[in-house]
Motif scaffolding. Structure first.
Motif, PDB file in Angstrom:
ATOM      1  N   ARG A  11       0.842  -1.202   0.000  1.00 38.76           N
ATOM      2  CA  ARG A  11       0.000   0.000   0.000  1.00 38.76           C
ATOM      3  C   ARG A  11       0.874   1.246   0.000  1.00 38.76           C
ATOM      4  O   ARG A  11       1.934   1.284   0.612  1.00 38.76           O
ATOM      5  CB  ARG A  11      -0.910   0.019   1.227  1.00 38.76           C
ATOM      6  N   SER A  12       0.399   2.276  -0.666  1.00 38.12           N
ATOM      7  CA  SER A  12       1.142   3.539  -0.679  1.00 38.12           C
ATOM      8  C   SER A  12       0.972   4.247   0.663  1.00 38.12           C
ATOM      9  O   SER A  12       0.009   3.985   1.395  1.00 38.12           O
ATOM     10  CB  SER A  12       0.621   4.433  -1.804  1.00 38.12           C
ATOM     11  N   PRO A  13       1.885   5.143   1.001  1.00 39.80           N
ATOM     12  CA  PRO A  13       1.743   5.905   2.250  1.00 39.80           C
ATOM     13  C   PRO A  13       0.417   6.676   2.314  1.00 39.80           C
ATOM     14  O   PRO A  13      -0.181   6.784   3.372  1.00 39.80           O
ATOM     15  CB  PRO A  13       2.938   6.851   2.228  1.00 39.80           C
ATOM     16  N   ALA A  14      -0.041   7.193   1.183  1.00 43.26           N
ATOM     17  CA  ALA A  14      -1.308   7.916   1.153  1.00 43.26           C
ATOM     18  C   ALA A  14      -2.476   6.983   1.494  1.00 43.26           C
ATOM     19  O   ALA A  14      -3.400   7.370   2.218  1.00 43.26           O
ATOM     20  CB  ALA A  14      -1.534   8.557  -0.208  1.00 43.26           C
ATOM     21  N   GLU A  15      -2.425   5.745   1.019  1.00 39.61           N
ATOM     22  CA  GLU A  15      -3.474   4.776   1.345  1.00 39.61           C
ATOM     23  C   GLU A  15      -3.461   4.434   2.833  1.00 39.61           C
ATOM     24  O   GLU A  15      -4.507   4.348   3.461  1.00 39.61           O
ATOM     25  CB  GLU A  15      -3.302   3.502   0.516  1.00 39.61           C
ATOM     26  N   VAL A  16      -2.292   4.268   3.387  1.00 40.20           N
ATOM     27  CA  VAL A  16      -2.173   3.975   4.816  1.00 40.20           C
ATOM     28  C   VAL A  16      -2.748   5.134   5.628  1.00 40.20           C
ATOM     29  O   VAL A  16      -3.512   4.925   6.574  1.00 40.20           O
ATOM     30  CB  VAL A  16      -0.700   3.709   5.206  1.00 40.20           C
ATOM     31  N   LEU A  17      -2.412   6.363   5.250  1.00 39.88           N
ATOM     32  CA  LEU A  17      -2.918   7.535   5.957  1.00 39.88           C
ATOM     33  C   LEU A  17      -4.440   7.634   5.874  1.00 39.88           C
ATOM     34  O   LEU A  17      -5.106   7.921   6.872  1.00 39.88           O
ATOM     35  CB  LEU A  17      -2.274   8.807   5.403  1.00 39.88           C
TER      36      LEU A  17
END
Length: 133
Positions: A11-17
């Motif tokens: 997962r991308s950092p934006a998705e995690v956030l």
């Protein structure tokens, strides 16, 4: 192999956030943060806010707005008080009886129908004491 780690790595950092719960995010912010309802109920205080009052977060949430904000009249609307004190230095009650002076932000909850105020604080006590103000 740890499947959770593999899934998170993809997962991308934006998705995690985007998937991070709001309360987890607020707690992780190193800036003192407080959320209060119209009736003065404190619904959230992160560890950083609790520390400037010499308490733990559970103790702060057990208090009411007027227990920690000096000068706020109990007859006033809490959300109006928070709006009126935005970007001003407020006086807060430390557990030991001393006064904590902090710059309070404008509420992050800005819509007219928001029933909660969420503000951040910058502890200025030492700075103001050192400058004699």
């Amino acid at each position: 192999m740890d499947r959770r780690r593999t899934a998170q790595a993809s997962r991308s950092p934006a998705e995690v956030l985007r998937e991070l719960p709001a309360l987890v995010l607020l707690e992780r912010i190193p800036v003192p943060t407080l959320a209060v309802l119209q009736d003065g109920t404190i619904v959230f205080a992160n560890t950083a806010f609790a520390e400037i009052l010499g308490r733990d977060a559970d103790e702060v949430v057990a208090l009411r707005f007027h227990d920690i904000f000096y000068g706020a009249l109990e007859t006033e609307s809490v959300l109006s008080v928070v709006d009126g004190l935005a970007n001003m230095i407020v006086e807060l009650a430390h557990k030991d009886g001393s006064t904590v002076r902090a710059l309070m932000s404008r509420s992050a909850m800005r819509r007219a129908d928001d029933a909660i105020a969420l503000a951040t604080f910058q502890d200025l006590t030492e700075e103001l004491w050192a400058s004699g103000r």
